[in-house]
Design a protein around this motif. Structure first.
Motif, PDB file in Angstrom:
ATOM      1  N   ASP A 196      43.796  35.647  40.855  1.00  0.00           N
ATOM      2  CA  ASP A 196      44.562  34.417  40.362  1.00  0.00           C
ATOM      3  C   ASP A 196      44.445  33.480  39.641  1.00  0.00           C
ATOM      4  OD1 ASP A 196      44.353  34.288  42.377  1.00  0.00           O
ATOM      5  OD2 ASP A 196      46.722  34.983  42.599  1.00  0.00           O
ATOM      6  N   ALA A 197      44.817  32.793  39.738  1.00  0.00           N
ATOM      7  CA  ALA A 197      44.640  30.863  38.983  1.00  0.00           C
ATOM      8  C   ALA A 197      43.694  30.092  39.765  1.00  0.00           C
ATOM      9  CB  ALA A 197      45.874  30.307  38.329  1.00  0.00           C
TER      10      ALA A 197
ATOM     11  N   VAL B  39      37.042  34.142  32.669  1.00  0.00           N
ATOM     12  CA  VAL B  39      36.588  33.940  33.576  1.00  0.00           C
ATOM     13  C   VAL B  39      35.272  33.666  34.121  1.00  0.00           C
ATOM     14  CG1 VAL B  39      36.602  34.148  36.527  1.00  0.00           C
ATOM     15  CG2 VAL B  39      38.542  34.518  34.748  1.00  0.00           C
TER      16      VAL B  39
END
Length: 248
Positions: A76-77, A113
């Motif tokens: 996740d972020a 990412v």
């Protein structure tokens, strides 16, 4: 960024370690490179800054794992932000490279990412770790890693061990076409390294070269301080791998 793959040359020997004793064992055993991790029992997490500094001071090139937590590779972020910051710290500490991996789902790489982490690594080498072994087609994923500007791929060919995945690893080497180095890891030892090299044409061999170190106190695992017996890097196993590669 790292030098191009060394096709036709002797493959490099990379040993993964997670403690200070491992650094000394790698030096004494004659390995070419360290993959430095924390918590190898969990597949390797980001190591401490002090351990990174000690490994870098050994003079052996260090590729540092950047993995913010155990489990899967769908981040996740906050995970992504933390790993990005950790990459910057590793670069500042003088590592030769960083080792990362991220999944968009259970069958594909998270290329957004991975691109962010390539940018964060700046001029040091960047390795796509065994997250690639979880994708639907590891051979096709080689092209994605090349397009992202990655320098190395660590893989078992999508199998539990590199020996079992040797045919896929060979196909990944062929797909790489000298543009990215393929490192074979998982279950590699002095007994199978030479045959694996001959069968696949890999650029580097990756192993823990470790032996089991039993706890003297059974409460260590009972109280949750460890998931099982600890392993320690063996100078003899590192040297045995070095000899096996030299004889190939």
């Amino acid at each position: 960024m790292t030098a191009p793959p060394r096709h036709g040359a002797r493959p490099l020997l990379e040993i993964c370690i997670d403690d200070a004793d491992g650094v000394a064992a790698v030096v004494a055993g004659g390995a070419d490179r360290i993959e430095l991790c924390g918590a190898l029992a969990l597949g390797g997490l980001t190591p401490s800054a002090a351990l990174v500094a000690k490994a870098v001071a050994s003079g052996v090139p260090v590729h540092a794992m950047v993995r913010p937590r155990d489990g899967d590779f769908r981040y996740d972020a906050p995970d992504v932000a933390l790993a990005t910051e950790e990459i910057g710290h590793m670069v500042a500490l003088g590592v030769a490279g960083v080792v990362v991996g991220a999944m968009a789902d259970d069958r594909t790489l998270d290329r957004d990412v991975l691109a962010r982490w390539r940018d964060a690594a700046k001029d040091v080498a960047i390795v796509l770790h065994r997250a690639i072994d979880l994708v639907a087609d590891p051979v096709a994923a080689v092209e994605q890693a090349v397009a992202l500007g990655y320098d190395h791929i660590l893989t078992s060919g999508g199998a539990v061990t590199a020996e079992a995945g040797a045919d896929v690893i060979a196909a990944m080497v062929a797909a790489a076409k000298g543009r990215i180095a393929i490192i074979a890891g998982s279950g590699v030892s002095a007994d199978n390294a030479a045959a694996l090299i001959a069968r696949t044409g890999i650029d580097a061999v990756h192993a823990s070269a470790s032996v089991r170190a039993d706890w003297s106190d059974p409460r260590i695992t009972a109280m949750g301080f460890a998931t099982g017996p600890r392993r320690r890097t063996s100078v003899e196993k590192v040297a045995g791998l070095r000899q096996a590669i030299e004889r190939k």
